[in-house]
Enzyme design. Sequence first.
Site, PDB file in Angstrom:
ATOM      1  N   ASP A   1      29.672   9.828  -7.984  1.00  0.00           N
ATOM      2  CA  ASP A   1      29.175   9.877  -9.356  1.00  0.00           C
ATOM      3  C   ASP A   1      29.336   8.473  -9.929  1.00  0.00           C
ATOM      4  O   ASP A   1      30.096   7.653  -9.426  1.00  0.00           O
ATOM      5  CB  ASP A   1      29.944  10.914 -10.167  1.00  0.00           C
ATOM      6  CG  ASP A   1      29.136  11.453 -11.344  1.00  0.00           C
ATOM      7  OD1 ASP A   1      28.181  10.773 -11.765  1.00  0.00           O
ATOM      8  OD2 ASP A   1      29.474  12.537 -11.843  1.00  0.00           O
ATOM      9  N   TRP A   2      28.633   8.189 -10.989  1.00  0.00           N
ATOM     10  CA  TRP A   2      28.546   6.834 -11.522  1.00  0.00           C
ATOM     11  C   TRP A   2      29.909   6.344 -12.043  1.00  0.00           C
ATOM     12  O   TRP A   2      30.505   6.972 -12.914  1.00  0.00           O
ATOM     13  CB  TRP A   2      27.494   6.791 -12.618  1.00  0.00           C
ATOM     14  CG  TRP A   2      26.106   6.465 -12.136  1.00  0.00           C
ATOM     15  CD1 TRP A   2      25.299   5.482 -12.622  1.00  0.00           C
ATOM     16  CD2 TRP A   2      25.342   7.106 -11.099  1.00  0.00           C
ATOM     17  NE1 TRP A   2      24.093   5.460 -11.942  1.00  0.00           N
ATOM     18  CE2 TRP A   2      24.099   6.440 -10.991  1.00  0.00           C
ATOM     19  CE3 TRP A   2      25.607   8.153 -10.223  1.00  0.00           C
ATOM     20  CZ2 TRP A   2      23.117   6.796 -10.078  1.00  0.00           C
ATOM     21  CZ3 TRP A   2      24.625   8.515  -9.300  1.00  0.00           C
ATOM     22  CH2 TRP A   2      23.410   7.846  -9.234  1.00  0.00           C
TER      23      TRP A   2
END
Length: 764
Positions: free
Chosen positions: A277-278
């Site tokens: 995930d970012w």
Amino acid sequence: MKKMHFAILGLLFFKSAFAQLPQLGKNSNAEIIKALTLSEKARLVMGLGLYVPGFGENMVPPDSTKVYNPIEGAAGITYAVPRLGIPAIILADGPAGVRIDPIRPNDANKYYSTAFPIGTLLASTWNVDLIKKVGNALGNEAKERGVDIFLGPAMNTHRNVLGGRNFEYYSEDPLVSAKTASAYIIGVQQNNVGVSLKHFAANNHEANRMKIDVRMSQRSLREIYLKGFEETILASKPWTIMSSYNKINGIYTSQSKPLLTTVLQNEWKYKGLVMTDWFSGDDGALQMDAGNHMIMPGTKMQYNQIMDAVKNGTLKEEVLNNNVERILQLILQTNTFKKYRFSNKPNLVANAAMSKEAATEGMILLKNENNTLPISNKKTTIALLGNSAYKTITGGTGSGDVNKAYVINIADGMAKTYALNNQIGSAYNKFIADEQLKIPTNRAWYMPVIPIPEKPITLAEANEYAEANNIAVLSIGRSSGEFSDRTIENDYELSLTEQQNIKNVSEAFHAKNKKLIVLLNIGGVIEMKSWEKYADAILLVWQPGQEAGDAVTAVVSGKINPSAKLATTFPIAYKDLSTAEGFPGVPDSLPTSITYKEGIYIGYRYFEKFNVPVLYEFGYGKSYTNFSYSNIKINNKVFTNKIVVTVDITNTGSVAGKEIVQLYLSAPASVLNKPVKELRGFVKTNLLAAGQKQTINFTISKRDLCSFDEIKSAWVAEAGIYKISVGSSSKNINLTSSFTLPNTLMVQKVNNVLAPSEPIIDLK
């Protein structure tokens, strides 16, 4: 002339040298990897994009001076190496629609996307064929916009009703989640567009999600929070999986080799790509070694960590090469690599129709006293009340939001069929517009929505409405999203104004023998026990996408017979949840850890085991018709390899409808503590005409008999008598049968990993 001559020679030399280099797709991946520099490898395992003001310089590793994303608003791109024929591919957020910016600089065209219903509504359809069609429409829209990887679906668990992102997720039950996600993924990937199944794993709440340590037993992790992912991966083979932000038992998921390599890639044989995930995790080298093949969107710190680790020997270059290999495999699959000429003209009209169809099939009739619904008389005058009737909430906020061209509000849809009180509508529109002016306009897309306070309805006004109209329809709206969880006051529980509005309208209309219908335009569970008695009918419309108004009207009018059922339980009170204590973790202000003390007992598993009454049970939903269950048969009374169960479902009412048939299994519990019963299969019937019958088939496998035994580190089916229960909800069981398993079976031995550092005593 000499200068031109040398320039031509230089160009020819460059082309010749370039032509001698291996090219992706023409040469083996091994040759490509051999031709890459160490720096290029470190760059390839990180993405680009999602510029954040004030942080951009930290995001782009040193050898790239400019990030260019050809699709405005897409979440990111991968790193390109043109000299080796490696293109950049495009990733865009989902899962309720292709999240891109509709407006681009110096471009008069508009790039809107279809806003489909939220995940919880899709799960409420229990219709895997329909969900596959929704996925196909989404995948085609992504394809025609030039998107290669669609960042969805999200299939975390409805562990607690206050989860801010529950609207994106499907259910409290892993089987419903898995069947829904699998159908969605198959539909999307039919377009040669990959998905990113997320968030792996245990990202079941938003509070401090980037750092929080989720502590749980191996059994609860395996049976509840990993099981849905496992079954989805087996059934649908998602191109990519997104590791979550949180830690599990002390280790960031994106840096957990036991999770990403031992379980996901070794036990489950997953061959696709794993991305972060970012901005998750804190060590790029550990992420690489864990089996996280690509870091999104990539930072200078992570680049340096990877380079340093390879140089000092703490990260083997072989591991980095393996991760690059997975990225190359992914790129080779994409439409971008195959040079598909996307049109930028997806069929938004057809997709809107698909959105509407899904919305109508996911709306749940919770209450319908004296056949209040449907409203078949088109001349009925309606007092349409509630902010969300005029500013309808189509979906949640954050990365799951969609930039759509239009929204058909509930009022817009109902005005096409019924006579609405225009004076009421004008008053609401003015109130909403005035309140909207009070909300700051400079808020970023990721900030939680500031709700407009509900317009009060005095008893005097309610009496006026009752005098002038045949029926009242009152809408209650809720919005939530990424980055924060919901609150109990004024969110899970109605505000004082909302409570008084319902009471006043009910009193006024009932005094004149007229009825009140409540529409729930919500993304998650709310408290209803204190006020549901005031309503004659309650229709849960969820957040139904951009065609909301027309979809609601189709169900309210009876054009569509509601057939959806709850994939998550509505408790009587928040305190009744097994997860209420300690949510969202400790300390309260910014939780650093949360312990899942309830073990496997969430949702209906808990309520039934501990005899806690609920308002609307798992699997519940009403129809405008009735169904009978009969003639249950099983192929064998002794389990050998599988059991086949058949039942007959007959529409005994007067209108056509669909029924969702659910099969639950109760297992022996002399060794392990077990739920009263667990969902092991479901089928949605065809549209049955009045009097029509359909025979439903279920197959029970060895794995369906199993629970996870921590001592043996295995999935075990205990010898004894197994009870089959078939019904229309977890509570409303119509038919039963049973079979015997003569001997205990160890169905699958797994690795003893992911245990908490200190034992957790699960609820029993």
